[in-house]
Structure formats: C-alpha cells, structure tokens
Design an enzyme around this catalytic site. Structure first.
Site, short mmCIF file in Angstrom:
data_model
loop_
_atom_site.label_atom_id
_atom_site.label_comp_id
_atom_site.label_asym_id
_atom_site.label_seq_id
_atom_site.Cartn_x
_atom_site.Cartn_y
_atom_site.Cartn_z
N SER A 277 -52.95 -26.00 -27.07
CA SER A 277 -52.48 -27.12 -27.87
C SER A 277 -51.95 -26.66 -29.21
CB SER A 277 -53.62 -28.11 -28.08
OG SER A 277 -53.24 -29.04 -29.06
N LYS A 278 -50.69 -27.08 -29.49
CA LYS A 278 -50.08 -26.69 -30.76
C LYS A 278 -50.74 -27.45 -31.89
CE LYS A 278 -45.79 -26.41 -28.43
NZ LYS A 278 -44.55 -27.09 -28.23
N ARG A 279 -51.37 -28.56 -31.56
CA ARG A 279 -51.96 -29.38 -32.62
C ARG A 279 -53.13 -28.68 -33.28
NH1 ARG A 279 -51.08 -33.69 -29.06
NH2 ARG A 279 -48.98 -34.42 -29.46
N GLY A 281 -53.21 -25.81 -34.17
CA GLY A 281 -52.66 -24.94 -35.22
C GLY A 281 -53.01 -23.48 -35.04
#
Ligand code: GLU
Length: 412
Positions: A277-279, A281
């Site tokens: 997940s790019k969320r 970070g």
C-alpha cells in the site's frame, strides 16, 4: 510451463538481440514508463530493475519515459524524483528526459504531435471516430447499466454518425473525443510469461476513448504510439496491464505497425499476500534512502522474491544480478516481499562494500564529511575511517548505524 517458455523465448530473445529484419538489425530496447502521479515505490523500482537487467543482459538500451498525459493527477517534483531514484539505485536510464536521446522527447506531454498524427490516420482509415456524446448522456448510460446490475459501457452510438452529421457538429464547434472502434471477435496473443491469452473486448467494453477533449491522448494510444516511435522491442511491465494488451495490439494492427514483444511481470505483494500500500508511505524508495539502506540491498531484496532467477540468494550485487537474470525464470504467481529481512540484507551488503577496496573508498568518501561535521574537533583521515569500518563491519545494519554508533563507540 518452463518448456513452453523456453520454446517461445529462445527464438524471440535471439531474434531481439541480433534480429535481421529486411537487412536491419533490431536492437533490444525496453522502457520503464511511470506516470509522475506519485513518487517511485518498490513496485515501480522492480519494474524498472527488470527492464534494466534485461537491457544490460542483452546489450540493449533502457529508456525512461514519463507518461504525464493525465494533467490533473500530476504531482509536482515527482518526475525529477523518479529519475533521481533510478540514479540512486544504480540503474540510470540510457535515454530519458534528463539524458535526452535519439527518440525524444521522453515526456508524453511533449509528444502531442505524434498522437495527433496517429489519430488522424485512424480517423481516415475508419478505425476511429469522433464521439460527440455529452458527459450527461454518458452518465445516464452508466446509471442505467448499474441499475440493471450490469457493467457500464459506452453504447458506441457515435460509430454510426454519417460524415455529413459529423461535419455539421464540427461546424457548430461541438466538443468531441476520438474513440477507437473495437473489432468484434476474440483476439489472442502470446505473452512471454503468461503464455497465450485471449480476449473478446468488443463483447465486454464500449469503444475506448483514445483522444480526450483537451487534445491529450489516453494511456492506451500514447503507449502504443510511443513504444512504436521509440523502437521498443520488448515491453516488460506489471501484470495489471495484461488485460490492456489486446487493446494495444488491435491499435498496432489498425495503424499497420509491428508490435513489440510483451512480458508481464507478476504482482509484488507483502509477504502475507496483501497489496503493497502506497498509503502507508513506507514503500517509497525515498523512505529507504533516508533510513540508511543501500541501493544494492533494495535491488537484492526485490529480486529475492522468486522471479527471474534460478534461485534465491542473499548478497547479489548489480553486476551479479545482470549476469544471473533470466526472463525465462519468471513465474506467474505473485512475488511476496519480506521487508523484515531488509536489515539483514543491508548488513550483508554493507559488509561487502567495506570488504571491496573501491566500494570501501566510496563509503569513506560518503562518511568523511558527515563525521567531520559531527565530531568537529577530531581529525578524521581516510585511513582512520577505513580502519574503524573494517573493525565494526559485522555489526552494521545501516550506513547510519556505522555513522551514529560505530564512531560514537570510539568517540562518544
Ligand atoms: N504509465 C503506466 C504506469 O503508470 C505504464 C504502463 C506500461 O508500462 O505500459 O504504470
């Protein structure tokens, strides 16, 4: 599967490396084509890396092309940062927005004339048409389909406009998009990793937009035009694009161009099988740089997920990766990434860098200014730093550890 791949790949790779087509030799040319709608993350680095390895293995060129046609989603600074990160990782492109090259420009937003030309050709041959449907009508079609529990799709109404109807609308300056007329029937192609795939697009989709109202192309058209114009020989990209490939091949056919060879790479997932997940970070490359990981560590961990190599092995450097990489060893199941192993991978690579004379010298050059700044009163000559690195090598998990701990161990 292996046997099938061997049969398919061998002639193709051979053909690619020294292909004689009508007397001209076709070079291996591959591209990494991110959209600068975000910063480079592990999934992107992996695609770039496999392209780089394939190019270097076969003496070809690795191209960076920025697919920046979706103007509303551009992230400021992302384009530069993507190229910075490829350089940091030691896999710089041979041709790119920064490097230039014979097939530039390398940003799609600078190549609108090529897309216009292709659209013109498709309109003239009847393979594409102008669509004047209003956003309100399209919304209505969508709502109706959802109400019936169906997948929304354009009903291809403007396919049937006569040329005088088109002229009339044009003379009124009505806004339009251009759509590609999907030929009916099933179309199949052979992917180097996934084998034969067959899709009957026209039975499930409406005709796709290839040129938007703002004069910018959509991904599908731009991708095809650029791969052709940039003489791309092989497309190695994420498996999520496998489904679009039929559309791309139909566009090639309509334009009368020879398509490249496609090889789709399986997804990269967390070790528990969940999506990276790019969320969170923490999958952005910048994050690993800041935490003191070496580029070799990231490349090694990414390639230790089981695709493209005969086996897993910790500690491979880039030249070893190039040497051992083999597209035929790409498997179709998802690659599971174990980020918990990163510190151990980093320790191995740090130790390797300390062992190698040249790499040790690079590390010393990197550390010396930091140390001089931190311990202002102490003189740090290069030999001295080297001695401490060698002494503390087995304890270092991060470059920052060596800097923060190994030296404070001696100098408090
Ligand atoms: N711009 C697409 C992406 O963001 C490129 C897909 C392709 O490689 O064709 O992934």
């Amino acid at each position: 599967m292996r046997l099938l791949l061997a049969r398919v790949l061998l002639p193709i790779v051979h053909r690619g490396s020294r292909q004689c087509t009508g007397g001209t030799q076709k070079e291996i040319r591959v591209r990494f084509a991110p959209s600068p709608t975000g910063f480079l993350h592990l999934g992107g680095l992996r695609t770039a890396l496999y392209n780089y390895l394939f190019a270097k293995k076969h003496g070809g060129a690795f191209i960076l092309r920025l697919e920046d046609t979706d103007r509303s989603r551009l992230v400021p600074g992302a384009a530069e940062a993507i190229e910075d990160m490829l350089e940091w990782a030691g896999i710089p492109p041979d041709e790119s927005p920064r490097q230039g090259g014979p097939y530039g420009p390398y940003e799609q937003s600078q190549r609108l004339n090529f897309y216009q030309e292709a659209v013109q050709a498709l309109l003239e041959s009847g393979a594409a048409y102008r669509c004047f449907c209003t956003p309100q009508r399209l919304e209505l079609i969508k709502k109706e389909a959802l109400r019936r529990g169906e997948m929304p799709r354009y009903d291809n109404r403007c396919r049937h406009l006569t040329s005088s109807q088109v002229q009339e609308k044009l003379s009124k300056n009505l806004p339009f998009v251009v759509r590609f007329q999907l030929p009916s029937g099933a179309h199949s192609f052979q992917d180097l990793v996934y084998g034969w795939t067959q899709h009957d697009l026209a039975s499930v989709e409406g005709d796709p937009v290839i040129l938007k109202g703002d004069g910018f192309p959509t991904y599908h058209l731009a991708n095809v035009v650029d791969d052709h114009k940039m003489a791309v020989s092989h497309v190695l990209r994420g498996e999520e694009w496998l489904i679009s490939t039929t559309k791309h091949l139909l566009l090639y056919r309509a334009l009368g161009w020879q398509p490249p060879i496609y090889a789709h790479l399986p997804l990269l997932l967390n070790k528990d099988g969940s999506k990276l997940s790019k969320r969170q970070g923490d999958i952005f490359i910048q994050h690993f740089v800041q935490r003191g990981y070496l580029s070799d560590t990231l490349l090694d961990v990414i390639t230790n997920c089981g695709s493209g190599f005969a086996g897993n092995q910790i500690g491979r450097t880039l030249p070893e990766l190039i040497e051992q990489y083999n597209l035929q060893s790409t498997v179709t199941h998802s690659a599971l990434l174990d980020l918990d192993k990163l510190p151990e991978f980093n320790r191995v690579h740090l130790a390797r860098r300390i062992e190698g004379t040249d790499t040790r010298a690079q590390l010393v050059a990197q550390l010396q200014p930091l140390l001089l700044e931190k311990y202002k009163d102490l003189m740090f000559d290069k030999e001295y730093i080297e001695r401490i690195l060698v002494l503390r090598k087995v304890h270092g998990y991060y470059t920052s550890y060596i800097y923060d701990t190994a030296f404070s161990f001696y100098f408090g």
